[in-house]
Design a protein around this motif. Sequence first.
Motif, PDB file in Angstrom:
ATOM      1  N   VAL A 246      24.735 -14.176  25.166  1.00  0.00           N
ATOM      2  CA  VAL A 246      25.228 -14.065  23.791  1.00  0.00           C
ATOM      3  C   VAL A 246      24.516 -12.955  23.028  1.00  0.00           C
ATOM      4  CG1 VAL A 246      26.114 -16.402  23.626  1.00  0.00           C
ATOM      5  CG2 VAL A 246      23.729 -15.977  23.076  1.00  0.00           C
ATOM      6  N   LEU A 247      23.298 -12.626  23.417  1.00  0.00           N
ATOM      7  CA  LEU A 247      22.643 -11.465  22.816  1.00  0.00           C
ATOM      8  C   LEU A 247      23.412 -10.187  23.155  1.00  0.00           C
ATOM      9  CD1 LEU A 247      18.868 -12.274  23.399  1.00  0.00           C
ATOM     10  CD2 LEU A 247      19.937 -11.858  21.180  1.00  0.00           C
ATOM     11  N   ALA A 248      23.842 -10.087  24.404  1.00  0.00           N
ATOM     12  CA  ALA A 248      24.612  -8.908  24.816  1.00  0.00           C
ATOM     13  C   ALA A 248      25.904  -8.788  24.015  1.00  0.00           C
ATOM     14  CB  ALA A 248      24.912  -8.980  26.313  1.00  0.00           C
ATOM     15  N   ALA A 249      26.488  -9.931  23.649  1.00  0.00           N
ATOM     16  CA  ALA A 249      27.744  -9.912  22.899  1.00  0.00           C
ATOM     17  C   ALA A 249      27.582  -9.305  21.520  1.00  0.00           C
ATOM     18  CB  ALA A 249      28.301 -11.333  22.783  1.00  0.00           C
ATOM     19  N   VAL A 250      26.364  -9.352  20.966  1.00  0.00           N
ATOM     20  CA  VAL A 250      26.124  -8.758  19.646  1.00  0.00           C
ATOM     21  C   VAL A 250      25.327  -7.460  19.768  1.00  0.00           C
ATOM     22  CG1 VAL A 250      26.306 -10.952  18.450  1.00  0.00           C
ATOM     23  CG2 VAL A 250      24.067 -10.196  19.246  1.00  0.00           C
ATOM     24  N   GLY A 251      25.233  -6.941  20.989  1.00  0.00           N
ATOM     25  CA  GLY A 251      24.609  -5.644  21.209  1.00  0.00           C
ATOM     26  C   GLY A 251      23.101  -5.640  21.134  1.00  0.00           C
ATOM     27  N   VAL A 252      22.469  -6.761  21.508  1.00  0.00           N
ATOM     28  CA  VAL A 252      21.011  -6.862  21.449  1.00  0.00           C
ATOM     29  C   VAL A 252      20.463  -7.064  22.855  1.00  0.00           C
ATOM     30  CG1 VAL A 252      19.047  -8.171  20.526  1.00  0.00           C
ATOM     31  CG2 VAL A 252      21.103  -7.828  19.135  1.00  0.00           C
ATOM     32  N   GLU A 253      19.463  -6.276  23.219  1.00  0.00           N
ATOM     33  CA  GLU A 253      18.827  -6.429  24.517  1.00  0.00           C
ATOM     34  C   GLU A 253      18.017  -7.721  24.568  1.00  0.00           C
ATOM     35  OE1 GLU A 253      16.379  -3.040  25.161  1.00  0.00           O
ATOM     36  OE2 GLU A 253      18.057  -1.677  25.575  1.00  0.00           O
ATOM     37  N   SER A 254      17.828  -8.220  25.796  1.00  0.00           N
ATOM     38  CA  SER A 254      17.041  -9.450  25.967  1.00  0.00           C
ATOM     39  C   SER A 254      15.564  -9.102  26.095  1.00  0.00           C
ATOM     40  CB  SER A 254      17.532 -10.218  27.203  1.00  0.00           C
ATOM     41  OG  SER A 254      18.806 -10.736  26.976  1.00  0.00           O
ATOM     42  N   THR A 255      15.005  -8.657  24.990  1.00  0.00           N
ATOM     43  CA  THR A 255      13.576  -8.381  24.930  1.00  0.00           C
ATOM     44  C   THR A 255      13.027  -8.984  23.645  1.00  0.00           C
ATOM     45  OG1 THR A 255      13.777  -6.274  23.730  1.00  0.00           O
ATOM     46  CG2 THR A 255      13.890  -6.189  26.152  1.00  0.00           C
ATOM     47  N   ALA A 256      11.745  -9.272  23.653  1.00  0.00           N
ATOM     48  CA  ALA A 256      11.108  -9.858  22.483  1.00  0.00           C
ATOM     49  C   ALA A 256      11.195  -8.924  21.280  1.00  0.00           C
ATOM     50  CB  ALA A 256       9.662 -10.199  22.800  1.00  0.00           C
ATOM     51  N   SER A 257      11.032  -7.627  21.515  1.00  0.00           N
ATOM     52  CA  SER A 257      11.083  -6.678  20.401  1.00  0.00           C
ATOM     53  C   SER A 257      12.496  -6.517  19.865  1.00  0.00           C
ATOM     54  CB  SER A 257      10.530  -5.323  20.838  1.00  0.00           C
ATOM     55  OG  SER A 257      11.260  -4.801  21.940  1.00  0.00           O
ATOM     56  N   ALA A 258      13.502  -6.516  20.748  1.00  0.00           N
ATOM     57  CA  ALA A 258      14.886  -6.335  20.295  1.00  0.00           C
ATOM     58  C   ALA A 258      15.340  -7.497  19.429  1.00  0.00           C
ATOM     59  CB  ALA A 258      15.814  -6.183  21.500  1.00  0.00           C
ATOM     60  N   VAL A 259      14.917  -8.715  19.762  1.00  0.00           N
ATOM     61  CA  VAL A 259      15.294  -9.866  18.944  1.00  0.00           C
ATOM     62  C   VAL A 259      14.646  -9.773  17.560  1.00  0.00           C
ATOM     63  CG1 VAL A 259      15.171 -12.372  18.716  1.00  0.00           C
ATOM     64  CG2 VAL A 259      15.705 -11.351  20.931  1.00  0.00           C
ATOM     65  N   ALA A 260      13.387  -9.338  17.512  1.00  0.00           N
ATOM     66  CA  ALA A 260      12.722  -9.161  16.219  1.00  0.00           C
ATOM     67  C   ALA A 260      13.461  -8.134  15.368  1.00  0.00           C
ATOM     68  CB  ALA A 260      11.269  -8.739  16.425  1.00  0.00           C
ATOM     69  N   LEU A 261      13.858  -7.030  15.971  1.00  0.00           N
ATOM     70  CA  LEU A 261      14.568  -5.986  15.230  1.00  0.00           C
ATOM     71  C   LEU A 261      15.959  -6.464  14.823  1.00  0.00           C
ATOM     72  CD1 LEU A 261      13.550  -2.783  17.235  1.00  0.00           C
ATOM     73  CD2 LEU A 261      12.420  -3.869  15.287  1.00  0.00           C
ATOM     74  N   HIS A 262      16.547  -7.345  15.627  1.00  0.00           N
ATOM     75  CA  HIS A 262      17.849  -7.935  15.283  1.00  0.00           C
ATOM     76  C   HIS A 262      17.737  -8.736  13.990  1.00  0.00           C
ATOM     77  CE1 HIS A 262      21.630 -10.085  15.649  1.00  0.00           C
ATOM     78  NE2 HIS A 262      21.005 -11.232  15.724  1.00  0.00           N
ATOM     79  N   TYR A 263      16.688  -9.521  13.850  1.00  0.00           N
ATOM     80  CA  TYR A 263      16.465 -10.240  12.585  1.00  0.00           C
ATOM     81  C   TYR A 263      16.131  -9.252  11.476  1.00  0.00           C
ATOM     82  CZ  TYR A 263      16.227 -14.853  14.897  1.00  0.00           C
ATOM     83  OH  TYR A 263      16.504 -16.009  15.574  1.00  0.00           O
ATOM     84  N   GLY A 264      15.209  -8.338  11.761  1.00  0.00           N
ATOM     85  CA  GLY A 264      14.876  -7.291  10.814  1.00  0.00           C
ATOM     86  C   GLY A 264      13.773  -7.654   9.834  1.00  0.00           C
ATOM     87  N   SER A 265      13.179  -6.632   9.257  1.00  0.00           N
ATOM     88  CA  SER A 265      12.066  -6.831   8.325  1.00  0.00           C
ATOM     89  C   SER A 265      12.513  -7.425   6.997  1.00  0.00           C
ATOM     90  CB  SER A 265      11.344  -5.497   8.076  1.00  0.00           C
ATOM     91  OG  SER A 265      12.246  -4.533   7.548  1.00  0.00           O
ATOM     92  N   GLU A 266      13.823  -7.383   6.711  1.00  0.00           N
ATOM     93  CA  GLU A 266      14.294  -8.010   5.480  1.00  0.00           C
ATOM     94  C   GLU A 266      14.243  -9.529   5.582  1.00  0.00           C
ATOM     95  OE1 GLU A 266      17.862  -7.461   8.116  1.00  0.00           O
ATOM     96  OE2 GLU A 266      16.099  -6.295   7.536  1.00  0.00           O
ATOM     97  N   LEU A 267      14.254 -10.054   6.813  1.00  0.00           N
ATOM     98  CA  LEU A 267      14.136 -11.491   7.017  1.00  0.00           C
ATOM     99  C   LEU A 267      12.729 -11.893   7.421  1.00  0.00           C
ATOM    100  CD1 LEU A 267      17.367 -12.605   8.968  1.00  0.00           C
ATOM    101  CD2 LEU A 267      16.632 -13.399   6.723  1.00  0.00           C
TER     102      LEU A 267
END
Length: 320
Positions: A246-267
């Motif tokens: 499901v991460l791939a479906a939203v264009g996010v790599e399966s890495t710890a850093s990519a998930v953090a960037l997916h949430y973003g510093s605004e969150l």
Amino acid sequence: MRIVVLAGGIGGARFLRGLQSAVPDAEITVIGNTGDDIHLFGLKVCPDLDTVMYTLGGGINEDQGWGRTDESFTVKEELAAYGVGPSWFGLGDRDFATHIVRTQMIDAGYPLSAVTEALCDRWQPGVRLLPMTDDRVETHVAVNDPETGERRVIHFQEYWVKLRASLDAEAVVPVGAEQAKPAPGVLEAIAAADVILFPPSNPVVSIGTILAVPGIREAVTKAPAPVVGLSPIVGGAPVRGMADKVLAAVGVESTASAVALHYGSELLDGWLVDTADAEAVDTVTAAGIPCRAVPLMMTDPEATAAMARAALDLAAGQAR
């Protein structure tokens, strides 16, 4: 200390048990994902809410991480004898009782939040468990049919449980989320929190679905409390389940850093990665999210409590 946790299923529930151990005097409010909800056999089933309730209330099947302990499946077998499906979703006899009570109360006019409170009166989970919304939201997944090549949309439970995410997810849609409203108490709990935590739950279909309810993402973003998340990805793979699909479906790599960037510093005001992913610390920090590497495998209650303490320690050093 008032702590708000946005939680999905097994990972969120087990983390909450560690959090209770780490800070036994804290006032914990759990905002539970209801996008996994499904109607089966005329009953409303809330897998994530029930997993939290059973886990913290001492009724969970520890080996599975879901369902009831000492379970039997007589009703399921009888339904199968009648040729009534689906057969791929295994509701046990004890579990059926919960769904019958929930459905009866909803049919009598009670909102899901009130029903959840009533169910928790029996289980005494030690937290205030709130559904993200009283409105109907169901996560659906778009896949390409391997036989016809045509795109079709299926309920998340069919994708996750029946197909075991064997097909690539082309899109993930929380149907009904845009029209939903936060359940009573959700926004108030976020505004009053001292700390907000994102446990190692699925960032797309668990925490992501909660944040998709209008008003919740905005409340978390504007909350005076620091927000700290724990990575569900360790060593480039999900700790449990098939979050990579499901991460791939939203264009996010399966890495710890990519998930953090997916949430973003605004969150996020802080992010924990496993020691196996220590190289991600600099990447996440450079994106404006303070990051630490600590053990993140919930191998036993003490290890889980240590994770919770590490999240709270990181939160203590952040200010919004």
